[in-house]
Design a protein around this motif. Structure first.
Motif, short mmCIF file in Angstrom:
data_model
loop_
_atom_site.label_atom_id
_atom_site.label_comp_id
_atom_site.label_asym_id
_atom_site.label_seq_id
_atom_site.Cartn_x
_atom_site.Cartn_y
_atom_site.Cartn_z
N LYS A 14 9.57 6.34 5.75
CA LYS A 14 9.93 6.76 4.58
C LYS A 14 11.28 5.97 4.34
O LYS A 14 11.82 5.73 3.11
N THR A 15 11.90 5.24 5.47
CA THR A 15 13.13 4.34 5.17
C THR A 15 12.79 2.87 4.75
O THR A 15 13.31 2.11 4.29
N HIS A 16 11.47 2.42 4.75
CA HIS A 16 10.98 0.91 4.64
C HIS A 16 10.35 0.90 3.37
O HIS A 16 9.31 1.77 3.17
N ASN A 17 10.77 0.01 2.45
CA ASN A 17 10.16 -0.15 1.15
C ASN A 17 8.65 -0.16 1.22
O ASN A 17 7.87 0.18 0.63
N LYS A 18 8.07 -1.05 2.40
CA LYS A 18 6.73 -1.39 2.49
C LYS A 18 5.98 -0.18 2.63
O LYS A 18 4.79 -0.27 2.27
N TRP A 19 6.37 0.57 3.43
CA TRP A 19 5.50 1.80 3.96
C TRP A 19 6.05 2.95 3.24
O TRP A 19 5.29 4.18 3.62
N GLY A 40 9.30 14.29 3.67
CA GLY A 40 8.34 13.19 2.91
C GLY A 40 7.09 13.26 2.83
O GLY A 40 6.30 12.70 2.56
N ALA A 41 6.45 14.37 4.10
CA ALA A 41 5.13 14.25 4.29
C ALA A 41 4.27 14.68 2.92
O ALA A 41 4.84 15.36 2.00
N ALA A 42 3.28 14.32 2.81
CA ALA A 42 2.45 14.45 1.49
C ALA A 42 1.74 15.88 1.74
O ALA A 42 1.26 16.19 0.97
N ASP A 43 1.39 15.92 2.96
CA ASP A 43 0.61 17.37 3.29
C ASP A 43 0.66 17.68 4.67
O ASP A 43 1.51 17.01 5.81
N TYR A 44 0.49 19.12 5.05
CA TYR A 44 0.56 19.54 6.25
C TYR A 44 -0.69 20.40 6.70
O TYR A 44 -0.98 21.11 5.84
#
Length: 98
Positions: A14-19, A40-44
């Motif tokens: 989450k700290t790298h723009n590319k990823w 910042g997870a999209a799901d769990y």
């Protein structure tokens, strides 16, 4: 993971723009759901998990990403249409003034 836990990997992504926009689905045992979403997870998904549920959640994230990309393209197209309309109006006004 021996040296790094999944949350550290999530933070690094989450700290790298590319990823940054890669949706991450956390699979873990215990009560870590809130922390995963805060990072910042999209799901769990809690362990033990059903592999079919994991596949469906991945599929849903792919669909969501595609919809977001479609919406972004639509917004960019509408912005360009607005700019073109503005430019046309300014050209007509300039002709009227002349």
């Amino acid at each position: 993971m021996p040296d790094v836990d999944g949350f550290e990997v999530l933070c690094a992504l989450k700290t790298h723009n590319k990823w940054r926009t890669i949706p991450v689905i956390c699979i873990t045992s215990g009560d870590m759901e809130q922390r995963a979403f805060e990072l910042g997870a999209a799901d769990y998904i809690s362990k033990p998990f059903d592999p079919q549920v994991v596949l469906l959640r991945i599929y849903n994230q792919i669909l969501l990403r595609r919809h977001m990309e479609d919406l972004e393209k639509l917004v960019l197209r509408k912005i360009q249409e607005t700019i073109d309309t503005r430019d046309n109006i300014l050209a007509v006004l300039a002709d009227i003034i002349e």
